[in-house]
Design an enzyme around this catalytic site. Sequence first.
Site, short mmCIF file in Angstrom:
data_model
loop_
_atom_site.label_atom_id
_atom_site.label_comp_id
_atom_site.label_asym_id
_atom_site.label_seq_id
_atom_site.Cartn_x
_atom_site.Cartn_y
_atom_site.Cartn_z
N ARG A 1 -62.85 3.00 -60.72
CA ARG A 1 -62.50 1.65 -62.21
C ARG A 1 -63.14 0.32 -61.37
O ARG A 1 -62.95 0.25 -59.99
CB ARG A 1 -61.69 1.50 -62.59
CG ARG A 1 -60.12 0.98 -62.03
CD ARG A 1 -59.00 1.25 -62.79
NE ARG A 1 -57.77 0.36 -62.43
CZ ARG A 1 -57.47 0.91 -60.75
NH1 ARG A 1 -58.02 2.34 -61.03
NH2 ARG A 1 -56.22 0.04 -60.79
N LEU B 1 -58.31 -0.04 -55.06
CA LEU B 1 -57.68 -0.64 -55.97
C LEU B 1 -56.21 -0.17 -56.11
O LEU B 1 -55.39 -1.00 -57.30
CB LEU B 1 -58.30 -1.09 -57.28
CG LEU B 1 -58.98 -1.67 -57.61
CD1 LEU B 1 -60.07 -1.43 -58.27
CD2 LEU B 1 -59.56 -3.26 -56.81
N GLY B 2 -55.79 0.96 -55.44
CA GLY B 2 -54.84 1.36 -55.80
C GLY B 2 -53.39 1.00 -54.84
O GLY B 2 -54.11 -0.80 -54.32
N LYS C 1 -50.11 17.77 -50.57
CA LYS C 1 -49.80 17.10 -49.06
C LYS C 1 -50.21 18.33 -48.25
O LYS C 1 -50.48 18.35 -47.10
CB LYS C 1 -48.98 16.06 -49.09
CG LYS C 1 -48.96 14.72 -50.22
CD LYS C 1 -50.03 14.61 -50.16
CE LYS C 1 -50.59 13.17 -50.51
NZ LYS C 1 -51.37 12.59 -50.27
N TYR D 1 -47.62 17.96 -55.95
CA TYR D 1 -47.79 16.87 -55.36
C TYR D 1 -47.32 17.45 -53.36
O TYR D 1 -47.97 17.12 -53.14
CB TYR D 1 -46.96 15.65 -55.50
CG TYR D 1 -47.40 14.28 -54.29
CD1 TYR D 1 -48.64 13.54 -54.49
CD2 TYR D 1 -45.98 14.10 -53.23
CE1 TYR D 1 -48.51 12.72 -53.96
CE2 TYR D 1 -47.09 12.87 -52.84
CZ TYR D 1 -47.81 12.23 -53.05
OH TYR D 1 -48.02 10.87 -52.14
N ASP E 1 -66.11 8.19 -58.81
CA ASP E 1 -65.09 9.38 -58.70
C ASP E 1 -64.92 10.49 -57.45
O ASP E 1 -65.95 10.38 -57.45
CB ASP E 1 -65.58 10.00 -59.99
CG ASP E 1 -64.91 10.96 -60.50
OD1 ASP E 1 -63.84 11.46 -59.94
OD2 ASP E 1 -65.91 11.61 -61.91
#
Length: 319
Positions: free
Chosen positions: A36, A10-11, A146, A142, A53
């Site tokens: 979710r 859903l991103g 990566k 971040y 999750d």
Amino acid sequence: MKKILVTGALGQIGSELVMKMRGIYGSENVIATDLRKLEGSPVVTTGPFEILDVTDHEAMLHLAKKYEIDTLVHLAALLSATAEAKPLLAWNINMGGLVNALEVAREVKCKFFTPSSIGAFGPSTPKDNTPQDTIQRPTTMYGVNKVAGELLCDYYYKKFGVDTRGVRFPGLISYEVLPGGGTTDYAVDIYYEALKSGKYTSFIASGTKMDMMYMPDAISAIINLLEADASKLIHRNAFNIAAMSFEPEEIAAEIKKHMPEFIMDYNVDPIRQGIADSWPNSMDSTCAKNEWGFVAEYDLAKMTTDMLQKLRAKGIGAK
């Protein structure tokens, strides 16, 4: 690819990738998962959807076996600005989720894709036409995630034979889903605000050049890399890909061609500006082009025309 499991569906990337893949491979063959459930989302209503999750290895393994997947696309992660604000949470989700996904791919012997990012580079990386193979010393959580992720995927390929693949995405621009905590979010926000109010306040400073890509090109890149002949892949897990590089004032100038009254000013966010300053201005995509035929269709002008048309069609800015 016959049965594909997508995490973080859903991103920003997942919302479009799932729908594109369902159109190619069949709705029932692309299993969307997220933390979710967004009622009414086409990702939820047009095919299989499961709550997941990614820090729960057993739950992910259960779904992989339940649907007999042959491909795992792992997208679930915290983005750059959010990760910098919550570094420990970012490590637990970004790295814990990735290790779980790689383990599942090893256990069920499936093909694996996860994206890296321009954020994997740092201030000591050559900033212009950044080479495929170069120094990577990021200064953000971040970025550390990566780089570690790229190395982990290489390790799982060499140690266990997992068919891992990945790209280093630049900033991604989309009209479908609003971004969630990325440094390059301004390049999406600006179109929405141009249509809503005719003005925009950029949190990235004038003169800050960053690589960008329109989402249709990003989606095509994922699918094309997954479909590519494995014997031709040399770099495999961290292909530089990019379509355009611009500063905030350049995207504003392009919007003004369509909306002459549009104005932009600046209120720089020091956290996101610091992240942006540590990234390259432009990446060299030669290896991706040579090894699996990467090509981008959209430049800044073509993307701007399409973004404004698509957002207007969605009712953005309508009186």
